[in-house]
Scaffold this motif. Structure first.
Motif, PDB file in Angstrom:
ATOM      1  N   ASN A  19       0.838  -1.204   0.000  1.00 42.59           N
ATOM      2  CA  ASN A  19       0.000   0.000   0.000  1.00 42.59           C
ATOM      3  C   ASN A  19       0.868   1.248   0.000  1.00 42.59           C
ATOM      4  OD1 ASN A  19      -2.651  -1.146   0.157  1.00 42.59           O
ATOM      5  ND2 ASN A  19      -2.052  -1.851   2.205  1.00 42.59           N
ATOM      6  N   TRP A  20       0.775   2.053  -1.050  1.00 38.88           N
ATOM      7  CA  TRP A  20       1.502   3.323  -1.106  1.00 38.88           C
ATOM      8  C   TRP A  20       0.727   4.373  -0.319  1.00 38.88           C
ATOM      9  CZ3 TRP A  20       6.277   3.103  -2.772  1.00 38.88           C
ATOM     10  CH2 TRP A  20       6.643   2.161  -3.729  1.00 38.88           C
ATOM     11  N   ALA A  57      -1.724  12.839   0.011  1.00 37.61           N
ATOM     12  CA  ALA A  57      -1.900  11.497   0.573  1.00 37.61           C
ATOM     13  C   ALA A  57      -2.892  10.743  -0.297  1.00 37.61           C
ATOM     14  CB  ALA A  57      -2.428  11.618   1.995  1.00 37.61           C
ATOM     15  N   LEU A  58      -2.633   9.466  -0.513  1.00 33.84           N
ATOM     16  CA  LEU A  58      -3.600   8.645  -1.256  1.00 33.84           C
ATOM     17  C   LEU A  58      -4.712   8.213  -0.309  1.00 33.84           C
ATOM     18  CD1 LEU A  58      -1.244   6.357  -3.389  1.00 33.84           C
ATOM     19  CD2 LEU A  58      -2.541   8.348  -4.164  1.00 33.84           C
ATOM     20  N   THR A  59      -5.906   8.103  -0.830  1.00 37.47           N
ATOM     21  CA  THR A  59      -7.029   7.632  -0.012  1.00 37.47           C
ATOM     22  C   THR A  59      -7.179   6.117  -0.203  1.00 37.47           C
ATOM     23  OG1 THR A  59      -8.569   7.904  -1.829  1.00 37.47           O
ATOM     24  CG2 THR A  59      -8.248   9.823  -0.373  1.00 37.47           C
ATOM     25  N   ASP A  60      -7.997   5.509   0.659  1.00 35.48           N
ATOM     26  CA  ASP A  60      -8.276   4.075   0.503  1.00 35.48           C
ATOM     27  C   ASP A  60      -8.907   3.810  -0.859  1.00 35.48           C
ATOM     28  OD1 ASP A  60      -7.224   3.465   2.916  1.00 35.48           O
ATOM     29  OD2 ASP A  60      -9.140   3.508   3.994  1.00 35.48           O
ATOM     30  N   THR A  81      -8.766   1.553  -6.278  1.00 30.45           N
ATOM     31  CA  THR A  81      -8.870   1.718  -7.744  1.00 30.45           C
ATOM     32  C   THR A  81      -7.598   1.218  -8.421  1.00 30.45           C
ATOM     33  OG1 THR A  81     -10.163   3.675  -7.298  1.00 30.45           O
ATOM     34  CG2 THR A  81      -9.397   3.419  -9.553  1.00 30.45           C
ATOM     35  N   HIS A  82      -6.444   1.579  -7.849  1.00 32.17           N
ATOM     36  CA  HIS A  82      -5.175   1.145  -8.464  1.00 32.17           C
ATOM     37  C   HIS A  82      -5.076  -0.377  -8.473  1.00 32.17           C
ATOM     38  CE1 HIS A  82      -3.397   5.286  -7.202  1.00 32.17           C
ATOM     39  NE2 HIS A  82      -3.961   5.349  -8.378  1.00 32.17           N
ATOM     40  N   LYS A  83      -5.543  -1.006  -7.406  1.00 31.72           N
ATOM     41  CA  LYS A  83      -5.446  -2.476  -7.344  1.00 31.72           C
ATOM     42  C   LYS A  83      -6.473  -3.121  -8.275  1.00 31.72           C
ATOM     43  CE  LYS A  83      -3.299  -2.548  -2.901  1.00 31.72           C
ATOM     44  NZ  LYS A  83      -3.144  -3.020  -1.567  1.00 31.72           N
ATOM     45  N   ARG A  84      -7.662  -2.551  -8.274  1.00 30.94           N
ATOM     46  CA  ARG A  84      -8.714  -3.102  -9.147  1.00 30.94           C
ATOM     47  C   ARG A  84      -8.293  -3.016 -10.621  1.00 30.94           C
ATOM     48  NH1 ARG A  84     -13.380   0.728  -9.441  1.00 30.94           N
ATOM     49  NH2 ARG A  84     -11.992   1.525 -11.060  1.00 30.94           N
ATOM     50  N   ASP A  85      -7.649  -1.863 -10.978  1.00 31.59           N
ATOM     51  CA  ASP A  85      -7.300  -1.636 -12.384  1.00 31.59           C
ATOM     52  C   ASP A  85      -5.857  -2.039 -12.708  1.00 31.59           C
ATOM     53  OD1 ASP A  85      -9.802  -0.622 -12.585  1.00 31.59           O
ATOM     54  OD2 ASP A  85      -9.199   1.493 -12.581  1.00 31.59           O
ATOM     55  N   ALA A  86      -5.246  -2.821 -11.816  1.00 38.00           N
ATOM     56  CA  ALA A  86      -3.809  -3.104 -11.960  1.00 38.00           C
ATOM     57  C   ALA A  86      -3.462  -3.673 -13.344  1.00 38.00           C
ATOM     58  CB  ALA A  86      -3.344  -4.051 -10.868  1.00 38.00           C
TER      59      ALA A  86
END
Ligand code: N01
Length: 548
Positions: free
Chosen positions: A80-81, A224-227, A232-237
């Motif tokens: 998690n970034w 800061a990145l939000t949850d 979204t980044h993981k879903r669209d990886a």
């Protein structure tokens, strides 16, 4: 190098460097091909460039969700970034996580600086010598030394006599440097200086920024990145992965197909304003023709210069900061957090070295020369307690050439590259069998989001070695004609852009006295480069020779 010392260990492959490149190369060769592999790392930990670059304000200019590996879905899932752009601490933590997750540490030797390597023609292997005198033998030698790992400290008369402290940003002390109450002089206004100045100015009693060439910069707009961002980044990886692997620059966006010169001035301004608000390197991708046409580039350049004049209150300082002599993004374009705003602080001064060049350093600080209208010289002393050299790197080839690498017939890499780097596909040098370079000269490297370029190189090299094992080839090398063809491709790609049209660019080696002026990275795009490399591999490694 001393060739008499007994060999310590015999390996299938030895990799130099434990940054993004070296770690992935180790994983691919050890875990996927089952080879005996070791990484030699000069530092005491993993991280490469980021292990050393811990200067104030240091932060990557690629966005964190693409500044990472894409080869493992599980890795993408479990990391998690925290911010839009990762800082050195978080990147080093990520690379430590990767190291432990894939059990890589046991194959890395830390504090192991490679002094040289010699190709043993009788046994078809590399004899690698560490600075400690220890030797290894390896069939394959792979350099994963990064592009900006050798500091460029200018040779300014009198530095030895300076009574204060001085530091280069690329060799920053790991326990930090305090600027509290100090008069600090910072030389250099590249990506590093532009990041460092606002942070140094927060605690220094006074900061003087010495600018030789004015530079563009666009706000980074870190946050800061939000949850939700992370989800979204993981879903669209997989979509992001395809995008970064299939585009020119390896970032998570496409370059606009619209030309600046075919857009009305009103619409152009709206597009630039939006990109300025969004922040980051994407500004560079606002139009398709920005790096191809001087006139198109001028539209971006004048937009940024106008912003500088609006932000900086002192008109003389604003004029010096906006007096930029090169096309936008022809040098690596920095992104910043309140860089131009910093010059509105009472404790910050800009010294324009174009008007008053540095003449020397003395006990008390930095001395500049003011040349009067009648040709008279006036010395101006800037009293300093600390000097920060944000003066960049002997980039791309510097670290490779600092090692004593010798190929067939004792040919040194320094001799082979005395007029500039020459290789085939950025991967292999004529006369140096079984030596591969990750993100070396002639490859897209620094013109892209680095992990995307690194994954492509590591995967190509690994597949090439697998092919050799399968076909029982002992050596691979690239003849001079292949390098000639590739050097021409690299030059043609650069000359189709505005990139070589800069006086002091490190892309050209022009920042280091005596270094041959050759445009080093491949500017034809990561997508095109990937296709060329793939075609070469599909065609039984056309242009390479096995078992010469
Ligand atoms: O180095 P640079 P950098 N007297 O070479 C000046 C990456 N990076 O460390 O332009 C006076 O760009 C020099 O002046 P000039 C990124 O790829 C990434 O800033 O040559 N000044 C220039 O202003 C970047 O491009 C990130 O006239 C002297 C500066 O020093 C690369 O690293 C962050 C001088 C050097 O600028 C290198 O950036 C930081 C002299 N003798 C770095 N010699 C991110 O990811 C040099 N200069 C955000």
């Amino acid at each position: 190098m001393n060739t008499q010392t007994p060999t310590h260990e015999i390996l299938d492959a030895l990799i130099i460097g434990a940054g993004f490149s070296g770690l992935y190369q180790l994983y691919r060769l050890r875990e996927k091909l089952g080879l005996s592999v070791k990484v030699m790392e000069a530092g005491d930990g993993v991280g490469g460039t980021w292990y050393w670059n811990r200067y104030p304000g240091a932060r990557c200019d690629s966005e964190s969700h693409v500044y990472c590996y894409t080869f493992s879905k599980e890795l993408t899932e479990d990391w998690n970034w925290s911010e839009r752009y990762p800082g050195p601490g978080e990147i080093v933590a990520y690379l430590n996580h990767v190291t432990d997750r894939f059990d890589l540490r046991r194959s890395i030797e830390f504090g192991a600086r490679v002094a040289g390597a010699r190709f043993d023609e009788e046994n078809n292997c590399w004899d690698v010598e560490l600075a400690s005198g220890k030797h290894y033998r390896a069939r394959f030698l792979i350099t994963a030394v990064g592009c900006i790992s050798s500091a460029n400290i200018p040779d300014i008369e009198g530095l030895d006599s300076f009574a204060g402290e001085w530091f280069h940003t690329g060799q920053w002390p790991h326990d930090g440097v305090s600027f509290d109450g100090k008069r600090v002089g910072q030389i250099g206004t590249g990506s590093t200086g532009i990041q460092a100045a606002p942070v140094i100015a927060e605690t220094a009693s006074h900061l003087t920024v010495f600018q030789r060439t004015a530079n563009y910069s666009v706000p980074a707009r870190n946050r800061a990145l939000t949850d939700e961002d992370r989800m979204t980044h993981k879903r669209d990886a997989s979509i992001i992965r395809e995008l970064t692997r299939g585009n020119t620059n390896g970032h998570g966006w496409r370059i606009s197909e619209q030309n600046a010169l075919e857009t009305s001035p009103e619409d152009r301004k709206l597009i630039y304003e939006k990109a300025w608000e969004t922040g980051g390197l994407k500004f560079r991708s606002s139009f398709a023709d920005l790096l191809a046409s001087k006139q198109a580039n001028e539209t971006a350049a004048s937009f940024i210069k106008e912003k500088i004049r609006q932000i900086v209150k002192n008109p003389e300082t604003a004029a010096s900061l906006a007096d930029i002599d090169h096309p936008y993004a022809a040098k690596r374009p920095p992104i910043d957090t309140h860089y131009f705003e910093t010059f509105n602080k009472d404790n910050v001064t800009l010294v324009d070295l174009a008007k008053t060049p540095i003449s020397k350093i003395n006990r008390d600080g930095l001395v500049c020369q003011d040349i009067g209208a009648n040709g008279s010289f006036l010395e101006i002393l800037h009293q300093l307690d600390t000097i920060v050299f944000a003066t960049g790197y002997d980039a791309i080839t510097g670290t490779l050439l600092r090692m004593d690498i010798r190929g067939r017939d004792e040919l040194t890499l320094r001799e082979a590259w005395s007029s500039g780097p020459r290789n085939h596909l950025g991967l292999q040098v004529d006369g140096f069998p079984n030596l591969f370079m990750v993100t070396g000269p002639g490859s897209p490297s620094v013109l892209t989001n680095m992990p995307a370029a690194i994954e492509q190189h590591v995967e190509w090299i690994s597949e090439c070695i697998a092919y050799m094992l399968e076909h029982e080839h002992t050596t691979i090398e690239s003849p001079g004609a292949s390098a000639e063809w590739w050097v021409k491709e690299v030059n043609d790609a650069a000359n189709a852009t505005l990139l070589p049209k800069v006086k002091h660019s490190w892309y050209l080696g022009a920042n280091v006295p005596g270094k041959p002026r050759v445009f080093m990275p491949y500017a034809g795009g990561l997508d095109r480069y990937r296709d060329i490399c793939q075609q070469v591999a599909n065609d039984s490694y056309r242009g390479f020779v096995f078992d010469r």
